[in-house]
Write an enzyme that holds these catalytic residues in place. Structure first.
Site: not given
Ligand code: PXP
Length: 244
Positions: A11, A13-14, A22, A49, A51, A55-56, A76, A106-107, A157, A196-197, A218-219
């Site tokens: 992911n 997104d970040h 900026r 994602h 949104r 935002r990203h 997403e 976050t989600t 998921e 997630h996480g 992702g993160h």
């Molecule tokens: N899967 C889904 C459906 C998510 O919404 C996210 C967060 O955007 C992730 C995976 C990835 O989560 P993380 O950034 O915490 O790894």
């Protein structure tokens, strides 16, 4: 015994968050370049994602990545007509329906499929008729897995955030919920994804989840890549500053 291969979706997104911080005036980090690096590292999918508040990831990212990415795109998005239109226009390989609250960092949890059953079933049918595969981001609950099968998703998921953050007995309990929900999903013909996480520590643990086919991370990966890549970037910046 040969160990099973779990698909890694990354992911990004970040990375887009850093670019947008900026006000979207920088072009770096370049998302298409990152996609190539993920592929070189053995990642099999890119997750983004879009949104509601943009935002990203931006609309033009979706357009360019769906057209030019060297890896399949997992988009997403919220259960909304606007997002459905965008998905049908850009044709990602996968759509993952997620809940969305404007103010969240976050989600924060899974989608309640029973609450949106009629809409999501219809949207899933439309997407699948266009050869776009569909997953739902849900809590590891028996009720949610059953509803996901009813709405004809290709995959579910599981939101792993609660399991990652908890400790001791609650963590073991959540792992039990994940295992039972994964088993049922498999029996009902749903592919099992998780995310997630997840960090290095939890990636080693999650691979033991029965029938796990794919994770989306992702993160932690974006953070680790800063730690692993800053030395090289500093060296290059210093080289740019040298008189030749
Ligand atoms: N899967 C889904 C459906 C998510 O919404 C996210 C967060 O955007 C992730 C995976 C990835 O989560 P993380 O950034 O915490 O790894």
């Amino acid at each position: 015994m040969k160990s099973k291969k779990i698909i890694l979706g990354v992911n990004i997104d970040h990375a887009a968050t850093l670019r947008q911080v900026r006000g979207g005036t920088t072009t770096y980090p370049h998302l298409s370049h990152l996609v190539k690096l993920v592929k070189a590292g053995g990642g099999k999918q890119i997750t983004i994602h879009l949104r509601e508040d943009r935002r990203h990831i931006q609309d033009h990212d979706v357009k360019i990545l769906c057209k030019k990415s060297v890896l399949p795109i997992n988009l997403e998005m919220a259960v909304s007509e606007e997002m459905l239109r965008i998905a049908l226009m850009n044709k990602p390989a996968w759509v993952c329906f997620v809940p969305e609250k404007r103010a969240e960092l976050t989600t924060e949890g899974g989608l309640n499929i029973t609450k949106v059953l009629t809409e999501i079933e219809k949207m899933t049918q439309v997407l699948r008729s266009q050869k776009i595969k569909v997953s739902y981001f849900i809590e590891p609950s028996i009720e949610q897995v059953k509803a996901s099968a009813q709405a004809n998703a290709n995959a579910i998921e599981f939101h792993t955030g609660k399991w990652v953050l908890s400790k001791g007995v609650p963590k073991q309990k959540e792992w039990g919920r994940l295992k039972a929900a994964a088993q049922l999903a498999h029996e009902l013909g749903l592919r099992v994804h998780a995310g997630h996480g997840l960090d290095f520590e939890h990636a080693e643990k999650i691979r033991k989840l029965p029938h796990l086919h794919e994770v989306n991370i992702g993160h932690s990966l974006i953070c680790y890549s800063l730690e692993m890549g800053l030395k090289k970037a500093t060296q290059k910046m210093r080289a740019c500053l040298q008189h030749k």
